[in-house]
Design an enzyme around this catalytic site. Structure first.
Site: not given
Length: 312
Positions: A177, A234
């Site tokens: 990620k 994120t």
């Protein structure tokens, strides 16, 4: 182990909930005196946290949280093998080692097979944890019994820990990620818009699932906190170092080289891993080329948009 923002935040959260915590780092500056960290300047470190640069001060602690960068984890394990090999070690970093192409849990298993390894990951910012804001994390441990004990040890009134035995899925979700967050930052920094970011998140998640499945992870793990949850956080917040790094790349701005940006090294590691396994990871490959300054943002965009059209 590790008095950066995340390690300090975990120490603060656990001490507030009544745990006896020792916070260790090689260089603590004046933290022991001021009870503050320059990484979290607004947070007072409780007296329940023993701050030290002398690792034996950890005494008989059964559990060690390894809040060090993924690319230095193996070196720390080797350097402090005598102290760590008989304990339960929980990696609190996200990335893939550039040398061994392994995630944090696998790095512990390879380097200190005598220890019991686990990984704590998921959508979380250090500042939120330190301030006592509600946060949910994933604790992955190959031993279900140890995982249950760690879940109880690390959960607090505001820190909710879910458990799994799928260490591969948990460590890949946390590592990959960061790479996709850099790509999303580049898109926004270059003025490509929110629709482009949504496309990168979606197709990036497909790459995460593709690699995880090839390496034996449970697809459901990637759909949980350590994968989709962390991806959503994120890729959309400027509190993320990886996203801010991408923003700077996309805008052609200067980059703060003092910050640890795990996704930059991971993009290179995962691209190598994809080549070795014959797995198509176009976004990861483009991010690796961008972070190495091998291509421009314009070329990166052309590369992704010129890929063959196909079914979703």
């Amino acid at each position: 182990m590790g008095a950066g923002a995340f390690g300090t935040a975990l120490a603060v959260a656990l001490a507030r909930d009544g745990r006896d915590v020792t916070l260790w780092a090689r260089d603590l500056a004046d933290m022991a005196t001021t009870r503050r960290s320059h990484r979290l300047p607004d947070v007072l470190i409780p007296e329940g946290v023993t701050i030290t640069s002398h690792l034996p001060d950890a005494g008989e602690a059964d559990t060690v949280l390894l809040a060090v960068p993924a690319q230095t984890l193996r070196d720390v394990l080797i350097a402090y093998e005598d102290v760590l090999r008989s304990r339960t070690l929980v990696a609190c970093c996200k990335g893939i080692d550039l040398t061994t192409l392994t995630g944090p849990a696998a790095t512990i298993a390879r380097t200190l097979p005598q220890a019991t390894g686990a990984i704590l990951t998921g959508p979380s910012f250090a500042a939120d944890i330190a301030r006592g804001l509600p946060t949910a994390l994933t604790l992955a441990c190959g031993s279900a019994r140890t995982g249950l004990a760690l879940q109880e040890t690390l959960s607090t009134g505001t820190l909710r820990v879910y458990r799994t035995t799928d260490t591969i899925g948990a460590e890949l979700g946390g590592a990959l990620k960061n790479v996709i967050a850099i790509a999303c930052g580049v898109a926004i920094g270059a003025g490509l818009g929110d629709s482009a970011r949504a496309a990168l998140m979606t197709r990036g998640f497909a790459e995460m699932q593709r690699l995880a499945a090839a390496l034996g992870a449970d697809p459901q793990t990637l759909a949980g906190l350590s994968g989709l949850g962390d991806l959503a956080l994120t890729c959309t917040s400027e509190l993320s170092r990886n996203y801010r790094f991408g923003l700077a790349l996309g805008a052609g701005a200067s980059i703060d080289t003092t910050l640890t940006v795990e996704g930059a090294a991971t993009s290179r590691a995962v691209t190598r891993l994809g080549h070795e396994r014959g797995i198509d990871l176009p976004i990861c490959a483009v991010v690796a080329a961008l972070t190495d300054r091998d291509i421009s943002v314009e070329t990166a965009l052309q590369t992704l948009l010129s890929r063959p059209l196909k079914e979703e």
